[in-house]
Design a protein around this motif. Sequence first.
Motif, PDB file in Angstrom:
ATOM      1  N   ARG A 131     -38.580   0.943 -78.230  1.00  0.00           N
ATOM      2  CA  ARG A 131     -39.170   1.626 -77.078  1.00  0.00           C
ATOM      3  C   ARG A 131     -38.445   2.950 -76.891  1.00  0.00           C
TER       4      ARG A 131
ATOM      5  N   TYR B 100     -35.424   4.440 -69.518  1.00  0.00           N
ATOM      6  CA  TYR B 100     -35.205   3.201 -68.780  1.00  0.00           C
ATOM      7  C   TYR B 100     -33.740   3.029 -68.394  1.00  0.00           C
TER       8      TYR B 100
ATOM      9  N   ILE C 220     -38.804  -3.643 -67.699  1.00  0.00           N
ATOM     10  CA  ILE C 220     -40.098  -3.211 -68.217  1.00  0.00           C
ATOM     11  C   ILE C 220     -40.431  -1.827 -67.704  1.00  0.00           C
ATOM     12  N   GLY C 221     -40.116  -1.588 -66.423  1.00  0.00           N
ATOM     13  CA  GLY C 221     -40.487  -0.320 -65.834  1.00  0.00           C
ATOM     14  C   GLY C 221     -39.470   0.128 -64.807  1.00  0.00           C
TER      15      GLY C 221
ATOM     16  N   PHE D 133     -36.155  -7.468 -68.001  1.00  0.00           N
ATOM     17  CA  PHE D 133     -37.085  -8.255 -68.806  1.00  0.00           C
ATOM     18  C   PHE D 133     -36.563  -8.508 -70.219  1.00  0.00           C
ATOM     19  N   TYR D 134     -35.975  -7.506 -70.812  1.00  0.00           N
ATOM     20  CA  TYR D 134     -35.492  -7.630 -72.181  1.00  0.00           C
ATOM     21  C   TYR D 134     -33.991  -7.902 -72.163  1.00  0.00           C
TER      22      TYR D 134
END
Length: 125
Positions: free
Chosen positions: A27, A32, A100-101, A113-114
């Motif tokens: 990504r 982020y 995620i965001g 999330f990750y």
Amino acid sequence: QVQLVESGGGLVQAGGSLRLSCAASGRTFSTYAMGWFRQAPGKEREFVAAIRWSGGNTYYQDSVKGRFTISRDNAKNTVYLQMNSLKPDDTAVYYCASPIGTMTDLTSRWQYFYWGQGTQVTVSS
């Protein structure tokens, strides 16, 4: 597919230092926030440190303030955790994480999330 891979853990004596790295792929890393968490045996995973995408804002758990420093190199897609003056209570598996965001609370594990697979840090007394 987003992947986070931690490295740099190990065994160190109290008062020593370690530098953890987390390499991200899959990504646009630079947009982020990133966080570090840890989990000791029998305990819940807890927040350690986090950094905004720009690197301009950092956040720390009170027990690590003044000893740990989080930083990031967006060109290398890597976030670091420099840990100095380590204590036996710092012993845990350390995880890096990414959302995620947009996040409202970088200290909350539920907003990430990750996750990486973790790296063991053991501090002997």
